[in-house]
Design an enzyme around this catalytic site. Structure first.
Site, PDB file in Angstrom:
ATOM      1  N   CYS A 114      -8.393  -5.033  -1.174  1.00  0.00           N
ATOM      2  CA  CYS A 114      -8.225  -4.059  -0.081  1.00  0.00           C
ATOM      3  C   CYS A 114      -9.534  -3.384   0.321  1.00  0.00           C
ATOM      4  O   CYS A 114      -9.592  -2.723   1.359  1.00  0.00           O
ATOM      5  CB  CYS A 114      -7.195  -3.011  -0.464  1.00  0.00           C
ATOM      6  SG  CYS A 114      -5.661  -3.723  -1.015  1.00  0.00           S
ATOM      7  N   HIS A 240      -8.085   2.697   3.913  1.00  0.00           N
ATOM      8  CA  HIS A 240      -7.169   1.593   3.631  1.00  0.00           C
ATOM      9  C   HIS A 240      -5.740   2.146   3.667  1.00  0.00           C
ATOM     10  O   HIS A 240      -5.451   3.191   3.071  1.00  0.00           O
ATOM     11  CB  HIS A 240      -7.501   0.996   2.258  1.00  0.00           C
ATOM     12  CG  HIS A 240      -6.467   0.028   1.791  1.00  0.00           C
ATOM     13  ND1 HIS A 240      -5.973  -0.960   2.606  1.00  0.00           N
ATOM     14  CD2 HIS A 240      -5.805  -0.089   0.606  1.00  0.00           C
ATOM     15  CE1 HIS A 240      -5.052  -1.645   1.943  1.00  0.00           C
ATOM     16  NE2 HIS A 240      -4.940  -1.136   0.736  1.00  0.00           N
ATOM     17  N   ASN A 270       0.974  -2.367   3.758  1.00  0.00           N
ATOM     18  CA  ASN A 270      -0.369  -2.570   3.207  1.00  0.00           C
ATOM     19  C   ASN A 270      -0.820  -3.996   3.521  1.00  0.00           C
ATOM     20  O   ASN A 270      -0.266  -4.942   2.979  1.00  0.00           O
ATOM     21  CB  ASN A 270      -0.305  -2.324   1.689  1.00  0.00           C
ATOM     22  CG  ASN A 270      -1.625  -2.572   0.975  1.00  0.00           C
ATOM     23  OD1 ASN A 270      -2.551  -3.153   1.553  1.00  0.00           O
ATOM     24  ND2 ASN A 270      -1.700  -2.167  -0.275  1.00  0.00           N
TER      25      ASN A 270
HETATM   26  N1  ACO Z   1      13.098   0.736  -4.208  1.00  0.00           N
HETATM   27  C1  ACO Z   1      13.798   1.582  -4.993  1.00  0.00           C
HETATM   28  N2  ACO Z   1      13.359   1.940  -6.231  1.00  0.00           N
HETATM   29  C2  ACO Z   1      12.198   1.432  -6.657  1.00  0.00           C
HETATM   30  C3  ACO Z   1      11.441   0.539  -5.881  1.00  0.00           C
HETATM   31  C4  ACO Z   1      11.939   0.193  -4.615  1.00  0.00           C
HETATM   32  N3  ACO Z   1      11.273  -0.645  -3.766  1.00  0.00           N
HETATM   33  N4  ACO Z   1      10.336   0.201  -6.565  1.00  0.00           N
HETATM   34  C5  ACO Z   1      10.383   0.855  -7.728  1.00  0.00           C
HETATM   35  N5  ACO Z   1      11.522   1.585  -7.790  1.00  0.00           N
HETATM   36  C6  ACO Z   1      11.993   2.466  -8.866  1.00  0.00           C
HETATM   37  C7  ACO Z   1      11.319   2.186 -10.179  1.00  0.00           C
HETATM   38  O1  ACO Z   1      11.968   1.109 -10.836  1.00  0.00           O
HETATM   39  C8  ACO Z   1      11.478   3.498 -10.887  1.00  0.00           C
HETATM   40  O2  ACO Z   1      12.774   3.586 -11.389  1.00  0.00           O
HETATM   41  P1  ACO Z   1      13.036   4.247 -12.861  1.00  0.00           P
HETATM   42  O3  ACO Z   1      12.558   5.663 -12.716  1.00  0.00           O
HETATM   43  O4  ACO Z   1      14.514   4.107 -13.029  1.00  0.00           O
HETATM   44  O5  ACO Z   1      12.217   3.444 -13.797  1.00  0.00           O
HETATM   45  C9  ACO Z   1      11.358   4.523  -9.754  1.00  0.00           C
HETATM   46  O6  ACO Z   1      11.640   3.808  -8.553  1.00  0.00           O
HETATM   47  C10 ACO Z   1      10.001   5.156  -9.657  1.00  0.00           C
HETATM   48  O7  ACO Z   1       9.033   4.119  -9.667  1.00  0.00           O
HETATM   49  P2  ACO Z   1       7.504   4.426  -9.688  1.00  0.00           P
HETATM   50  O8  ACO Z   1       6.735   3.163  -9.855  1.00  0.00           O
HETATM   51  O9  ACO Z   1       7.281   5.543 -10.660  1.00  0.00           O
HETATM   52  O10 ACO Z   1       7.303   4.991  -8.214  1.00  0.00           O
HETATM   53  P3  ACO Z   1       6.040   5.691  -7.637  1.00  0.00           P
HETATM   54  O11 ACO Z   1       6.408   7.021  -7.159  1.00  0.00           O
HETATM   55  O12 ACO Z   1       4.834   5.557  -8.521  1.00  0.00           O
HETATM   56  O13 ACO Z   1       5.753   4.810  -6.325  1.00  0.00           O
HETATM   57  C11 ACO Z   1       4.315   3.055  -5.532  1.00  0.00           C
HETATM   58  C12 ACO Z   1       5.474   3.440  -6.461  1.00  0.00           C
HETATM   59  C13 ACO Z   1       4.721   3.332  -4.096  1.00  0.00           C
HETATM   60  C14 ACO Z   1       4.010   1.578  -5.715  1.00  0.00           C
HETATM   61  C15 ACO Z   1       3.086   3.907  -5.896  1.00  0.00           C
HETATM   62  O14 ACO Z   1       2.864   3.888  -7.271  1.00  0.00           O
HETATM   63  C16 ACO Z   1       1.850   3.447  -5.197  1.00  0.00           C
HETATM   64  O15 ACO Z   1       1.722   3.553  -3.982  1.00  0.00           O
HETATM   65  N6  ACO Z   1       0.847   2.924  -5.946  1.00  0.00           N
HETATM   66  C17 ACO Z   1      -0.378   2.475  -5.355  1.00  0.00           C
HETATM   67  C18 ACO Z   1      -0.230   1.112  -4.784  1.00  0.00           C
HETATM   68  C19 ACO Z   1      -1.467   0.746  -3.978  1.00  0.00           C
HETATM   69  O16 ACO Z   1      -2.021   1.599  -3.326  1.00  0.00           O
HETATM   70  N7  ACO Z   1      -1.910  -0.468  -4.015  1.00  0.00           N
HETATM   71  C20 ACO Z   1      -3.107  -0.770  -3.227  1.00  0.00           C
HETATM   72  C21 ACO Z   1      -3.826  -1.833  -3.719  1.00  0.00           C
HETATM   73  S1  ACO Z   1      -2.978  -3.353  -3.466  1.00  0.00           S
HETATM   74  C22 ACO Z   1      -4.165  -4.572  -3.370  1.00  0.00           C
HETATM   75  O17 ACO Z   1      -5.296  -4.360  -3.586  1.00  0.00           O
HETATM   76  C23 ACO Z   1      -3.676  -5.977  -3.048  1.00  0.00           C
END
Ligand code: ACO
Length: 317
Positions: A114, A240, A270
């Site tokens: 990214c 990004h 993304n």
């Molecule tokens: N729908 C519903 N529930 C979900 C989903 C979904 N799509 N995905 C995960 N959950 C659940 C999880 O299983 C978890 O459930 P649990 O509490 O029962 O275990 C709960 O939701 C919370 O999950 P978290 O992973 O803690 O959610 P978080 O608030 O951290 O959000 C996210 C996840 C959006 C991925 C966040 O962590 C994020 O944005 N991270 C950064 C990602 C990023 O920026 N990547 C960029 C680089 S990518 C690249 O370079 C190719």
């Protein structure tokens, strides 16, 4: 030292729109979960006859046409992607052939996930400086829908496909500052164990989030410090577009002005290396970019990698 200024942009989106509602029928998720955690409402996926290279070619054609230049003017072509349809030929070589760019000029792909567009612009600056030449074609393009596990709700709701292209000019007395960095980590992984393996993207979302909210403000501050500018000197900050909350953290951390931070992840998700040039293209198309404006572009992502650059928008020749 001579710096890069942005002359013109192009963009290309694939035909298929995938909404959160579409994904709800595919995995255990909801529009509410996706929008509140990420700000994403829809994304575009490639159709069968589309890939990162076809999108790159379309975006590059538009950028070249808008720049008022010809293929013969382009001194190098650098493409940022992690989803090239083939390891070789590179997307950049496919663009060279499709646009008829002169053969005695370099064309290469850069993979910094990214952060790729910042890495690619820095590479183009280096090539123009080393080899001579005035204009560079720099593209970010991705077909991430081809690299996702459609049953993994932790990743399939995040990513989309698209391409953005930019024509840069190496010009005298132009403020241009770049910062780049890398920290090897498996927090985001795609492919492997062999390079040609098509294992889908996996991600430790929480770890990446923690990394992003530290790296983004640090990169922006580094770019400002090195260019001896303050936030007040910036017209736009183009980050990004991974997640709206990450950008909000950056704004809060820096006590910055939210309207300067362009956001479009609601429409695109993304798109990794494509996200910054797609944003630049939308901003140019909608008249938000005006000649003489100063922009900071900030990327972070897989690798892990990060990068920031400060440049000016000049508009077409
Ligand atoms: N729908 C519903 N529930 C979900 C989903 C979904 N799509 N995905 C995960 N959950 C659940 C999880 O299983 C978890 O459930 P649990 O509490 O029962 O275990 C709960 O939701 C919370 O999950 P978290 O992973 O803690 O959610 P978080 O608030 O951290 O959000 C996210 C996840 C959006 C991925 C966040 O962590 C994020 O944005 N991270 C950064 C990602 C990023 O920026 N990547 C960029 C680089 S990518 C690249 O370079 C190719």
């Amino acid at each position: 030292m001579k710096g890069l200024q942005l002359l013109a942009t192009g963009g290309a989106l694939p035909g298929r729109v995938v909404t959160n509602e579409d994904l709800r029928r595919q995995v255990d998720t909801s529009d509410e979960w996706i929008t509140t955690r990420t700000g994403i409402r829809q994304r575009y996926y490639c159709a069968e006859n589309e890939d990162a290279a076809t999108l790159a070619i379309a975006a590059a054609r538009q950028a070249l046409a808008r720049s008022g230049l010809t293929a013969a003017d382009i001194a190098c072509c650098v493409v940022a992607t992690l989803s090239s349809p083939t390891a070789t030929p590179s997307v950049a070589c496919r663009v060279q052939a499709a646009l008829g760019l002169p053969e005695n000029r370099p064309a290469l792909d850069v993979n910094a996930a990214c952060s790729g567009f910042i890495y690619a612009a820095a590479t183009a600056h280096g090539l123009l400086t080393t080899l001579g030449g005035r204009y560079a074609l720099v593209i970010g393009c991705e077909a991430l829908s081809r690299m996702m596990d459609p049953t993994d709700r932790t990743t399939c709701v995040l990513f989309g496909d698209g391409a953005g292209a930019a024509i840069f000019e190496l010009a005298e007395n132009t403020p241009f500052v770049v910062t780049l960095g890398a920290r090897g980590s498996e927090a985001i992984r795609a492919g492997g164990p062999a390079a040609c393996d098509t294992a889908p993207i996996t991600m430790d979302g929480k770890a990446v989030f923690r990394f992003a909210v530290e790296a983004m403000p640090r990169c922006l501050q580094t770019v400002l410090d090195r260019s001896q500018k303050t936030q007040a000197d910036l017209d736009w900050v183009v980050c990004h577009q991974a997640n709206s909350r990450i950008i909000d953290h950056c704004i809060k951390h820096l006590h910055a002005e939210p309207p300067k931070f362009y956001k479009n992840m609601n429409r695109h998700g993304n798109t990794s290396a494509a996200s910054i040039p797609i944003a630049l293209h939308e901003m140019e198309e909608s008249g938000l970019l005006r000649p003489g404006q100063t922009l900071a572009c900030i990327g972070f992502g897989g690798g892990l990698t990060w990068g920031g650059m400060l440049l000016t928008y000049e508009g077409r020749k």
